[in-house]
Design an enzyme around this catalytic site. Sequence first.
Site, PDB file in Angstrom:
ATOM      1  N   GLN A   1       0.835  -1.213   0.000  1.00 17.47           N
ATOM      2  CA  GLN A   1       0.000   0.000   0.000  1.00 17.47           C
ATOM      3  C   GLN A   1       0.864   1.254   0.000  1.00 17.47           C
ATOM      4  O   GLN A   1       0.571   2.229  -0.689  1.00 17.47           O
ATOM      5  CB  GLN A   1      -0.878   0.047   1.248  1.00 17.47           C
ATOM      6  CG  GLN A   1      -1.956  -1.008   1.326  1.00 17.47           C
ATOM      7  CD  GLN A   1      -2.544  -1.040   2.736  1.00 17.47           C
ATOM      8  OE1 GLN A   1      -2.812  -0.009   3.321  1.00 17.47           O
ATOM      9  NE2 GLN A   1      -2.717  -2.230   3.273  1.00 17.47           N
TER      10      GLN A   1
ATOM     11  N   SER B   1      -6.279   0.589   4.773  1.00 16.84           N
ATOM     12  CA  SER B   1      -7.035  -0.228   3.816  1.00 16.84           C
ATOM     13  C   SER B   1      -7.456  -1.549   4.446  1.00 16.84           C
ATOM     14  O   SER B   1      -6.653  -2.236   5.085  1.00 16.84           O
ATOM     15  CB  SER B   1      -6.195  -0.521   2.573  1.00 16.84           C
ATOM     16  OG  SER B   1      -6.791  -1.590   1.851  1.00 16.84           O
TER      17      SER B   1
ATOM     18  N   HIS C   1      -7.931  -4.184   3.013  1.00 12.09           N
ATOM     19  CA  HIS C   1      -7.320  -5.322   2.328  1.00 12.09           C
ATOM     20  C   HIS C   1      -6.179  -5.945   3.125  1.00 12.09           C
ATOM     21  O   HIS C   1      -5.808  -7.087   2.881  1.00 12.09           O
ATOM     22  CB  HIS C   1      -6.844  -4.908   0.931  1.00 12.09           C
ATOM     23  CG  HIS C   1      -7.974  -4.843  -0.053  1.00 12.09           C
ATOM     24  ND1 HIS C   1      -8.495  -5.959  -0.659  1.00 12.09           N
ATOM     25  CD2 HIS C   1      -8.720  -3.803  -0.497  1.00 12.09           C
ATOM     26  CE1 HIS C   1      -9.496  -5.609  -1.463  1.00 12.09           C
ATOM     27  NE2 HIS C   1      -9.656  -4.302  -1.373  1.00 12.09           N
TER      28      HIS C   1
ATOM     29  N   ASP D   1     -11.862  -7.967  -3.615  1.00 15.35           N
ATOM     30  CA  ASP D   1     -12.510  -7.274  -4.719  1.00 15.35           C
ATOM     31  C   ASP D   1     -12.919  -8.374  -5.682  1.00 15.35           C
ATOM     32  O   ASP D   1     -12.064  -9.026  -6.289  1.00 15.35           O
ATOM     33  CB  ASP D   1     -11.542  -6.287  -5.388  1.00 15.35           C
ATOM     34  CG  ASP D   1     -11.192  -5.126  -4.457  1.00 15.35           C
ATOM     35  OD1 ASP D   1     -11.962  -4.878  -3.514  1.00 15.35           O
ATOM     36  OD2 ASP D   1     -10.157  -4.480  -4.680  1.00 15.35           O
TER      37      ASP D   1
ATOM     38  N   GLU E   1     -18.660   1.069  -3.360  1.00 15.34           N
ATOM     39  CA  GLU E   1     -17.830   0.125  -4.117  1.00 15.34           C
ATOM     40  C   GLU E   1     -18.657  -1.137  -4.335  1.00 15.34           C
ATOM     41  O   GLU E   1     -18.870  -1.910  -3.403  1.00 15.34           O
ATOM     42  CB  GLU E   1     -16.538  -0.205  -3.351  1.00 15.34           C
ATOM     43  CG  GLU E   1     -15.590   0.983  -3.242  1.00 15.34           C
ATOM     44  CD  GLU E   1     -14.205   0.603  -2.721  1.00 15.34           C
ATOM     45  OE1 GLU E   1     -13.985  -0.581  -2.397  1.00 15.34           O
ATOM     46  OE2 GLU E   1     -13.353   1.505  -2.653  1.00 15.34           O
TER      47      GLU E   1
ATOM     48  N   TRP F   1     -17.936  -3.747  -5.737  1.00 11.52           N
ATOM     49  CA  TRP F   1     -17.103  -4.937  -5.915  1.00 11.52           C
ATOM     50  C   TRP F   1     -16.381  -5.394  -4.652  1.00 11.52           C
ATOM     51  O   TRP F   1     -15.772  -6.447  -4.624  1.00 11.52           O
ATOM     52  CB  TRP F   1     -16.039  -4.630  -6.981  1.00 11.52           C
ATOM     53  CG  TRP F   1     -15.135  -3.512  -6.534  1.00 11.52           C
ATOM     54  CD1 TRP F   1     -13.997  -3.637  -5.776  1.00 11.52           C
ATOM     55  CD2 TRP F   1     -15.300  -2.109  -6.752  1.00 11.52           C
ATOM     56  NE1 TRP F   1     -13.452  -2.400  -5.522  1.00 11.52           N
ATOM     57  CE2 TRP F   1     -14.233  -1.444  -6.108  1.00 11.52           C
ATOM     58  CE3 TRP F   1     -16.253  -1.336  -7.430  1.00 11.52           C
ATOM     59  CZ2 TRP F   1     -14.091  -0.056  -6.118  1.00 11.52           C
ATOM     60  CZ3 TRP F   1     -16.111   0.047  -7.438  1.00 11.52           C
ATOM     61  CH2 TRP F   1     -15.041   0.667  -6.797  1.00 11.52           C
ATOM     62  N   HIS F   2     -16.405  -4.581  -3.611  1.00  8.74           N
ATOM     63  CA  HIS F   2     -15.594  -4.883  -2.421  1.00  8.74           C
ATOM     64  C   HIS F   2     -16.438  -5.629  -1.382  1.00  8.74           C
ATOM     65  O   HIS F   2     -17.382  -5.077  -0.828  1.00  8.74           O
ATOM     66  CB  HIS F   2     -15.039  -3.579  -1.837  1.00  8.74           C
ATOM     67  CG  HIS F   2     -14.157  -3.769  -0.633  1.00  8.74           C
ATOM     68  ND1 HIS F   2     -12.788  -3.587  -0.667  1.00  8.74           N
ATOM     69  CD2 HIS F   2     -14.446  -4.132   0.639  1.00  8.74           C
ATOM     70  CE1 HIS F   2     -12.281  -3.828   0.537  1.00  8.74           C
ATOM     71  NE2 HIS F   2     -13.274  -4.157   1.344  1.00  8.74           N
TER      72      HIS F   2
HETATM   73 ZN   LIG Z   1     -11.373  -3.483  -2.182  1.00  7.79          ZN
END
Ligand SMILES: [Zn+2]
Length: 252
Positions: A122, A157, A159, A166, A220, A222-223
């Site tokens: 990141q 983040s 992630h 995603d 979002e 897609w997340h």
């Molecule tokens: Zn994401």
Amino acid sequence: MMGRRQIWQKITLIVIVIVVGILIISFLQPTRKKAQMQTTTTSKAVSQDSGLPKQASVSDWQLILVNKQHARQSEIPFTHVTVDDKQMDKRIVAPLAAFRQAAQRAGYATTLVSAYRSIAYQTQVYDQSIAQHEANGMTHDQAVKLTQTVIQTPGSSEHQTGLAVDLAGTDAVAKYPQLMAQMDEFKSQQWLIQHAPAYGFILRYPSDKQAISETGIDYESWHFRYVGIDNAQYITKHHLTLEKYLSQLGQR
Ligand SMILES: [Zn+2]
């Protein structure tokens, strides 16, 4: 043969029966509606009082919160497993596979675009973006500002938890390789959004204003974030964000 008088008596009787019938039905109808309304309000009150999943706790591994206000300076320890060249927490491998297989059975091929991202990665992406903007003539402050509208500051983040993916319909990714909110135009993406909770995932950054103010992140489509089936179903049913859900859990 019936006489005229008898016929008229019969007709009058039939009319009376019909009128009485209509009166009875119209009398019963509002009571039934009222009763229905009462049951819905009662069940709503009950679910708000005690509907939170009994086993859930703010300290559960699958409820870990990472956002701008809860940024991490160091890596979260978990067992890394690689799926489709992407690393993730071992504990979400099976639920994610079940989710994607169900999508496939429904006729939608899916693409795993991203999963775990290290803080180091990141930082690299973040610094590169700033350097790129500076090279294009921006001041450092301008470059940082523009970067932060698109890229999470390192450590904030989700992630890095290894619990976020995603994930998109392969057709949606083909049209929007950069991942755009409009991917939800695709039936494949709509299917994923609708069925995620059954596999323990939530659409982490919903589109409504309330959610955006709570997550601090724009929509979002897609997340997806793994939180476990009970939590996911509760969060989705009550239109909550993870932030809001954790504050409710913390208050009980
Ligand atoms: Zn994401």
